[in-house]
Design a protein around this motif. Structure first.
Motif, mmCIF file in Angstrom:
data_model
loop_
_atom_site.group_PDB
_atom_site.id
_atom_site.type_symbol
_atom_site.label_atom_id
_atom_site.label_comp_id
_atom_site.label_asym_id
_atom_site.label_seq_id
_atom_site.Cartn_x
_atom_site.Cartn_y
_atom_site.Cartn_z
ATOM 1 N N TYR A 170 34.594 -4.226 -40.282
ATOM 2 C CA TYR A 170 33.886 -2.947 -40.344
ATOM 3 C C TYR A 170 33.330 -2.548 -38.978
ATOM 4 O O TYR A 170 33.458 -1.393 -38.548
ATOM 5 C CB TYR A 170 32.761 -3.032 -41.367
ATOM 6 C CG TYR A 170 31.897 -1.801 -41.431
ATOM 7 C CD1 TYR A 170 32.313 -0.659 -42.120
ATOM 8 C CD2 TYR A 170 30.660 -1.767 -40.784
ATOM 9 C CE1 TYR A 170 31.517 0.472 -42.163
ATOM 10 C CE2 TYR A 170 29.861 -0.643 -40.825
ATOM 11 C CZ TYR A 170 30.297 0.483 -41.515
ATOM 12 O OH TYR A 170 29.510 1.600 -41.548
ATOM 13 N N ARG A 217 45.038 6.837 -42.878
ATOM 14 C CA ARG A 217 44.391 6.168 -44.006
ATOM 15 C C ARG A 217 45.381 5.980 -45.162
ATOM 16 O O ARG A 217 45.380 4.962 -45.845
ATOM 17 C CB ARG A 217 43.187 6.988 -44.469
ATOM 18 C CG ARG A 217 42.312 6.273 -45.497
ATOM 19 C CD ARG A 217 41.264 7.240 -46.054
ATOM 20 N NE ARG A 217 40.584 7.952 -44.976
ATOM 21 C CZ ARG A 217 39.579 7.474 -44.266
ATOM 22 N NH1 ARG A 217 39.145 6.260 -44.522
ATOM 23 N NH2 ARG A 217 39.015 8.197 -43.325
ATOM 24 N N ARG A 222 36.419 4.000 -34.156
ATOM 25 C CA ARG A 222 36.322 5.394 -34.591
ATOM 26 C C ARG A 222 35.505 6.212 -33.592
ATOM 27 O O ARG A 222 35.894 7.329 -33.232
ATOM 28 C CB ARG A 222 35.698 5.478 -35.987
ATOM 29 C CG ARG A 222 35.455 6.914 -36.455
ATOM 30 C CD ARG A 222 34.854 6.980 -37.838
ATOM 31 N NE ARG A 222 35.853 6.731 -38.864
ATOM 32 C CZ ARG A 222 35.886 5.669 -39.645
ATOM 33 N NH1 ARG A 222 34.951 4.718 -39.523
ATOM 34 N NH2 ARG A 222 36.821 5.517 -40.552
ATOM 35 N N ARG A 267 38.877 -0.655 -46.977
ATOM 36 C CA ARG A 267 38.370 -0.191 -48.270
ATOM 37 C C ARG A 267 39.114 -0.833 -49.439
ATOM 38 O O ARG A 267 38.502 -1.208 -50.453
ATOM 39 C CB ARG A 267 38.472 1.332 -48.352
ATOM 40 C CG ARG A 267 37.486 2.060 -47.451
ATOM 41 C CD ARG A 267 37.717 3.559 -47.463
ATOM 42 N NE ARG A 267 36.808 4.237 -46.576
ATOM 43 C CZ ARG A 267 35.624 4.739 -46.951
ATOM 44 N NH1 ARG A 267 35.243 4.617 -48.215
ATOM 45 N NH2 ARG A 267 34.847 5.353 -46.081
ATOM 46 N N GLU A 306 43.676 11.001 -38.696
ATOM 47 C CA GLU A 306 42.931 9.884 -39.267
ATOM 48 C C GLU A 306 43.178 9.773 -40.771
ATOM 49 O O GLU A 306 43.371 8.672 -41.306
ATOM 50 C CB GLU A 306 41.438 10.048 -38.988
ATOM 51 C CG GLU A 306 40.595 8.902 -39.522
ATOM 52 C CD GLU A 306 39.110 9.110 -39.279
ATOM 53 O OE1 GLU A 306 38.331 8.218 -39.659
ATOM 54 O OE2 GLU A 306 38.736 10.150 -38.715
ATOM 55 N N ALA A 312 36.167 -1.425 -36.730
ATOM 56 C CA ALA A 312 36.704 -0.121 -37.127
ATOM 57 C C ALA A 312 35.759 1.008 -36.749
ATOM 58 O O ALA A 312 36.195 2.065 -36.273
ATOM 59 C CB ALA A 312 36.985 -0.103 -38.631
ATOM 60 N N GLU A 313 34.455 0.815 -36.947
ATOM 61 C CA GLU A 313 33.501 1.874 -36.621
ATOM 62 C C GLU A 313 33.401 2.091 -35.110
ATOM 63 O O GLU A 313 33.279 3.225 -34.639
ATOM 64 C CB GLU A 313 32.125 1.523 -37.194
ATOM 65 C CG GLU A 313 32.055 1.649 -38.704
ATOM 66 C CD GLU A 313 32.400 3.049 -39.174
ATOM 67 O OE1 GLU A 313 31.826 4.025 -38.652
ATOM 68 O OE2 GLU A 313 33.273 3.174 -40.054
ATOM 69 N N ASP A 353 40.616 1.661 -41.675
ATOM 70 C CA ASP A 353 39.598 1.957 -42.681
ATOM 71 C C ASP A 353 40.185 1.905 -44.086
ATOM 72 O O ASP A 353 39.547 1.398 -45.014
ATOM 73 C CB ASP A 353 38.990 3.333 -42.413
ATOM 74 C CG ASP A 353 37.820 3.628 -43.332
ATOM 75 O OD1 ASP A 353 36.765 2.980 -43.180
ATOM 76 O OD2 ASP A 353 37.962 4.498 -44.223
#
Length: 514
Positions: A357, A81, A364, A327, A77, A360-361, A323
């Motif tokens: 968001y 990123r 995850r 960001r 992960e 993505a969450e 993510d």
């Protein structure tokens, strides 16, 4: 499942993130992909020798850290990123589990410690466009051919387990699910695989042109053929080559070990849409090779058994990339002003970022659970000393119960709480593809919004937003598409099993299931 990470797991994630934040900026990534290797060798030395990432999920007996799939997913992960270009995926995620599962004691003792120390890199070589089929993540696996055929592309023999005399199922039109490979192509009338989950492996060539063919000669084995889109294939010191052998009567797929300096081997780096995943074409002309394990055994079940773990790690990597893109976009809209105020203050922009968001969450959570489930099943196999193929259900939804206990040395299940906290029978084989599908879609959404919300500068090819955009597109081509991953998971879960009519629903004289 215990949703709280241990101190060790948090430390792995924090350490990898800190290193990559300093040494893998977008500028560093662009410089690394231009190197002959396709990645920063100095950074790889740090990740391998100092952090031990290649051996994170390998047993301590072979020089590894003795962790599991979940810990490897956390490291992946953070690599995602930063959009890290490295041989971590082909070495630690693809090759190492297969070496540990199929290799003889001598092969494991000779190769796994070198992989764990980062002194040797490795990769899995299967025909272009067939990686997910080989790993049992797409395809029907029911004797009807693969749903990922590409009759008009470079791999017209794709199909994970086409029936020996069965006819491939044609889905889609021309293009990604093209015409030919699933109809009258690879699995058209014959030499496909024999069982579910890749047994027979028509994706490896099926005796037709394409792929790699293996023959026994002079007390050894020789390989002949060509494969493309092999991850880090131009730099890997060890190649795990999937080759077809046995002809029609004993058709099977066997994994062979080929060293980088083998005579007759030519490796050519290919141009890739996503430069952070360097790929190569391998040409083998009468190349000497060593079977990985007994050459009489088909490697299809073992490949399918490691598939859920591979999918979970890939999903975590895609979540990290999504993510990271999110960001960077949030930071940009906070400083970019229009009409006298930051564009991030506009409700329309906020809603778009909120949607990214949420995706993505959710992805995850799915990736973490899939990694936990894959690690649980791997630990169960290790505790019972059962071969990988013994945990593969013969039909969707039919598989052995996974015992509760420890996940690769880390307590993840409380036996006193019963089966509510353990992975269900064959659960990882469904969770892995589903998590990967969700993560690929989350990354695609994040990358698209990154380009859009950066405005005019985001459309310039040199902007870092395009690193995420090309990663999203490249991963979909290599490991997707999402609808085929979901279709395979649905078939395994038995969602589309035939329904038996009640007596009141049957016509006169009818007593058959539909």
């Amino acid at each position: 499942m215990d949703t709280a990470f241990t101190e060790e797991q948090d430390g792995i994630r924090r350490t990898v993130r800190d290193v990559l934040a300093r040494r893998c900026t977008p500028e560093d990534v662009r410089a690394a992909v231009l190197a002959p290797q396709g990645y920063d060798t100095a950074l790889w030395h740090t990740l391998a020798h100092e952090l031990g990432l290649p051996g994170l999920a390998l047993p301590e007996a072979y020089g590894g850290a003795g962790c599991g799939t979940l810990e490897l997913a956390l490291a992946a992960e953070e690599a995602g990123r930063a959009l890290l270009p490295s041989p971590l995926l082909p070495t630690a995620v693809l090759a190492a589990p297969l070496l540990h599962a199929l290799g003889t004691r001598g092969q494991r003792d000779r190769l796994l410690p070198a992989l764990a120390r980062g002194e040797l890199t490795a990769t899995l070589a299967v025909p272009a466009g067939t990686l997910t089929s080989a790993l049992g993540l797409t395809g029907t696996g029911d004797g009807n051919g693969d749903v990922t055929g590409n009759g008009t592309g470079p791999a017209p023999w794709t199909g994970i387990s086409g029936g020996r005399h069965g006819r491939g199922t044609h889905e889609g039109g021309f293009g990604a699910t093209g015409f030919g490979a699933t109809g009258f192509g690879a699995d058209g009338f014959g030499a496909g695989g024999r069982g579910a989950d890749g047994s027979g492996g028509s994706w490896a060539g099926g005796g037709r042109a394409g792929g790699i063919q293996a023959r026994s000669a002079d007390g050894g084995w020789r390989l002949y053929g060509e494969v493309g889109q092999v991850l880090c294939g131009h730099t890997a010191g060890l190649l795990l080559v999937a080759a077809h052998t046995g002809g029609f009567a004993r058709s099977r797929t066997v994994l062979f070990l080929v060293t980088a300096d083998a005579p007759g081997l030519t490796r050519i780096r290919q141009t890739a849409l996503d430069e952070t995943r360097p790929v190569a074409r391998l040409e083998l002309r009468d190349v000497p090779a060593e079977p990985l394990g007994p050459p009489e055994d088909d490697a299809g079940p073992a490949l399918a058994a490691v598939g859920p773990g591979v999918a979970a790690v890939l999903a975590a990597e895609a979540v990290g990339a999504a993510d990271g893109a999110l960001r960077r976009t949030v930071a940009y809209v906070g400083v970019r002003h229009q009409f006298g105020r930051p564009i991030g203050s506009f409700q329309a922009v906020r809603h778009r970022l909120a949607d990214v968001y949420v995706r993505a969450e959710a992805a995850r959570s799915a990736a973490y659970y899939a990694a936990w489930a894959a690690g649980t099943e791997a630990a169960a196999r290790a505790e019972t000393a059962a071969p990988l193929s013994s945990t593969l259900p013969a039909s969707p939804g039919d598989g052995p119960a996974v015992p509760e206990g420890r996940v690769n040395g880390v307590d993840r299940v409380n036996p006193a709480e019963g089966r509510a906290n353990s992975a269900g029978p064959g659960e990882a084989r469904v969770d892995g593809p589903l998590a990967l599908a969700q993560a690929l879609e989350a990354l695609r959404s994040a990358a698209a919004e990154t380009v859009q919300l950066h405005g005019g500068v985001g459309f310039t090819w040199e902007h870092p937003a395009h690193l995420a955009f090309k990663r999203a597109a490249g991963d979909t081509l290599l490991f997707g598409p999402a609808h085929l991953l979901r279709a395979r998971a649905a078939a395994r879960a038995g969602l589309f099993a035939p329904r038996t009519r009640r007596a009141s629903e049957r016509r006169d004289g009818e007593a058959v299931a539909v």
